[in-house]
Design an enzyme around this catalytic site. Structure first.
Site, PDB file in Angstrom:
ATOM      1  N   SER C  46       0.886  -1.151   0.000  1.00  0.00           N
ATOM      2  CA  SER C  46       0.000   0.000   0.000  1.00  0.00           C
ATOM      3  C   SER C  46       0.931   1.209   0.000  1.00  0.00           C
ATOM      4  CB  SER C  46      -0.864  -0.032   1.255  1.00  0.00           C
ATOM      5  OG  SER C  46      -1.931   0.882   1.150  1.00  0.00           O
ATOM      6  N   GLU C  47       0.893   2.024  -1.070  1.00  0.00           N
ATOM      7  CA  GLU C  47       1.983   3.005  -1.199  1.00  0.00           C
ATOM      8  C   GLU C  47       1.929   4.111  -0.163  1.00  0.00           C
ATOM      9  OE1 GLU C  47      -0.219   2.573  -3.704  1.00  0.00           O
ATOM     10  OE2 GLU C  47      -0.695   4.480  -4.692  1.00  0.00           O
ATOM     11  N   ASN C  48       0.839   4.192   0.591  1.00  0.00           N
ATOM     12  CA  ASN C  48       0.826   5.138   1.705  1.00  0.00           C
ATOM     13  C   ASN C  48       1.676   4.667   2.878  1.00  0.00           C
ATOM     14  OD1 ASN C  48      -1.139   3.113   1.950  1.00  0.00           O
ATOM     15  ND2 ASN C  48      -2.349   4.308   3.377  1.00  0.00           N
ATOM     16  N   SER C  88       8.614   4.193   0.866  1.00  0.00           N
ATOM     17  CA  SER C  88       7.604   3.526   0.046  1.00  0.00           C
ATOM     18  C   SER C  88       7.909   3.715  -1.438  1.00  0.00           C
ATOM     19  CB  SER C  88       6.224   4.094   0.390  1.00  0.00           C
ATOM     20  OG  SER C  88       5.209   3.328  -0.211  1.00  0.00           O
TER      21      SER C  88
END
Lengths: 215, 216, 216, 215
Positions: C46-48, C88
């Site tokens: 999840s790129e967050n 990330s």
């Protein structure tokens, strides 16, 4: 001298025209009490730097909806219809930056770098106005650092020396902005005594933090 | 000479203010820590990866993972924080270190510094020194005023390969305290019994002598 | 249309191999997760800020800090790891993500992709898409073959502002599976009941037709 | 497929001429069992990248003393007299890099950046052969990324998925090299089950790690 302040004391530190970096991805990891303060104080002509403009009624999005923002440097505005409206009408300037480039520009600002070369955005409108360099046959954009007057940071735990621990996806831009602003103000869910955090679990060293408020 | 070193590091210690983050080089600069009161609220960084250098552990209580940048066993104070080398130098290069104290082979009146190499003789590598003197808000050189042979180390122009240009803010020696300004090196304090003539005679650069000179 | 989407995401799921790190875009790509067997050893980013996206939590068990890049509550699987946004995207840009699945407004025969802006109409921002398509080892486009009006989305040349040049590896639609090669777009698989003529008639780019075409 | 291997299995993966990044600052945080293996296998003409060449009889310094190294890219060699001797005699090439620049070059390699601009080294011999750029009136050196064939990493704890936790000053270059090499081999003091590490305490995500051996 204690770093722990009341919201009233912190209110004095905000002013019109400031460049403010904020933690948060959509609304996770944004210091809502500090945003409340900015809304209440009504400071205007702000430049805000962070991942996105959140929602109209949550997180940093409330500053947009309240017309307090002159310019937003963000990667995404799709969840806040006011941003789109003000951008289209020309009432607010929006600089859209690819998310990885945005994170890296803030990191570069905090790390004393003069810029970095990224392949992201090559061949797109993102490259407009930017220097392009070719290294070992590959084309890159030179992206420049970002810094701010104030960073508003959301932490899970802070000790009284300012050492911070973030939780889950609420970490996001928080450790980056804590390096890149002249004044670092932290809203912590919990404030613990010095010595209660193990040095290995600290994610932002306390020397970077100027002020802590309780969420 | 031990007295000279003690006088130097004691004076350097006075530069630190509450809340400062400091970084002390290997050798004499390391001794500065002994003269910063523990309750002053100064934190020291070890560039190999933490803030909060504490006292040397007792014999038998050393921890293999808790060493300073010279590889010597240390402790980490409560309120300390660990990080990787990229973060450590982001702190340094990014201006988050208030004061760094380093030794020098040569300093000149432009604030240029040479302290990492004597070509053909001593090539240890620059380690973290180049980043520290570029990034720290204040660069203080703590050194004996001349070489062992009595030759000046404060020069009109450095002769050895530089660590960085125009980076030194203060020079503290056993003879006095000097500030490097845009106009040149200003003599700010003299050690007890040292005259302006004496310190100038051991300095190649021409010292700027202000009306008031303090006592070191 | 629900069937079309299901066929697409089921097929995309088969691209994942054990040990892969994947990143699924918002919308249809997110549904791919439902068709990757839990025991396959695939991790999703999840790129967050984390690796190890798990199932949606039960009502009442949501955690405000554990949300995906669309802001929706999720869980983190055992063996997951959290990090900041710079890390990330270091993972993404640095080629540590094996597969990213994204939707598209337009794709062309050079592998150019447009999926973030319709000037004057839709300006949501690129979010993480530009980094993902540049950095991920394989870029898979999961989309319906044409617009709602029936216009082709697989073009000779994209007309909208690009997300990145020459970045798409595979296109999966309800009509077939196409590989983007240096020579152009090769038709690899056809959906049940779809002919070469039919898929070509809904595609502006000229598909390269190999001797063998698989069944989707 | 388990990531946990024996030292014998790992020995197969080392070869002459490899570019190897190693964790460690002096000897703290270097995987000594993996260095043992490199010494025992006697691979030669290695390029090693890491902070320093440690001591003659400890850490990566043993490879230097055993003449297994063709080139070292490091920030410091003063604690290993063999490095100095071989450098002076021309038997080994040494590229001295400022420590912060070295860390950042490895990070850039792992993060897919084409390079970065640093003020460090401007006006010194470090700038020789490098491109200089002026941004907003300040001069910077363009420094390029570093990558490797293999990274040998020392962790305190690893779970079976490869998630790593480092301890105290033994962290140093380890998380950086774990991003920058094709093959990442970890020596862990302790190997725990998946789920025993909290996602927030993980310092290197397991997906970056190929192989784990017990120290």
């Amino acid at each position: 001298m204690s770093k722990i302040k009341t919201l009233d004391e912190v209110a004095e530190l905000f002013a019109d025209n400031q460049v403010i970096m904020f933690g948060g991805f959509l609304a996770a990891g944004t210091p809502e009490s500090l945003v409340d303060l900015l809304v209440k104080k009504g400071v205007r002509n702000l430049t805000i730097i962070g991942n996105d403009t959140s929602y109209v009624d949550r997180g940093i999005g409330r500053l947009v909806a309240g017309r307090q923002v002159k310019k937003a440097i963000v990667s995404h505005v799709g969840t806040n219809k006011e941003t789109g409206r003000l951008m289209t009408s020309g009432e607010m300037e929006v600089e859209l930056v690819p998310q990885g480039t945005l994170a890296e520009r803030i990191r570069a600002g905090g790390a004393g770098l003069g810029g970095f070369l990224t392949p992201t955005g090559v061949g797109t409108i993102v490259e407009e106005g930017k220097q392009k360099l070719t290294v070992n046959g590959v084309e890159y954009l030179l992206e420049l650092p970002l810094k701010a007057d104030v960073a508003i940071v959301k932490a899970w735990k802070a000790d009284k020396a300012g050492n911070l621990v973030y939780r889950r996806a609420a970490r996001n831009f928080n450790p980056l902005i804590a390096m890149a602003a002249k004044l670092v103000i932290v809203e912590a869910e919990e404030i613990v005594e010095i010595g209660q955090l193990d040095p290995d679990e600290v994610m932002t060293p306390g020397t970077l933090v100027d002020i802590i408020v309780k969420a | 000479m031990a007295d000279a070193r003690e006088m130097i590091v004691k004076r350097v210690a006075k530069f630190f203010r509450p809340g400062d983050l400091g970084n002390l080089g290997i050798g004499m600069p390391t001794l500065v820590a002994n003269y910063i009161p523990a309750d002053k609220g100064v934190m020291l960084q070890s560039e190999n990866g933490f803030i909060g250098i504490g006292p040397t552990p007792k014999a038998g209580e050393e921890d293999k993972d808790t060493v300073n940048a010279g590889g010597m066993p240390v402790t980490i104070m409560p309120g300390g924080a660990c990080f990787d080398s990229a973060t450590s130098f982001a702190l340094i290069r990014g201006g988050h270190v208030n004061i760094t104290v380093l030794g020098a082979l040569e300093v000149d009146e432009k604030g240029n510094l040479a302290n990492w190499i004597v070509p053909g003789k001593l090539v240890p590598g620059m380690g973290g020194a180049m980043d520290l003197v570029v990034g720290a808000q204040q660069v203080i050189i703590a050194m004996e005023h001349t070489t062992k042979e009595g030759a000046p180390k404060i020069l009109r122009k450095c002769t050895l390969p530089l660590t960085a240009v125009n980076c030194v803010d203060w020079i503290v020696t056993e003879l006095g305290v000097m500030e490097v300004t845009e106009s040149g090196i200003v003599l700010r304090e003299l050690a007890p019994g040292v005259t302006v003539e004496k310190i100038q005679s051991k300095t190649e650069a021409t010292l700027i002598i202000p009306e008031q000179i303090g006592a070191m």
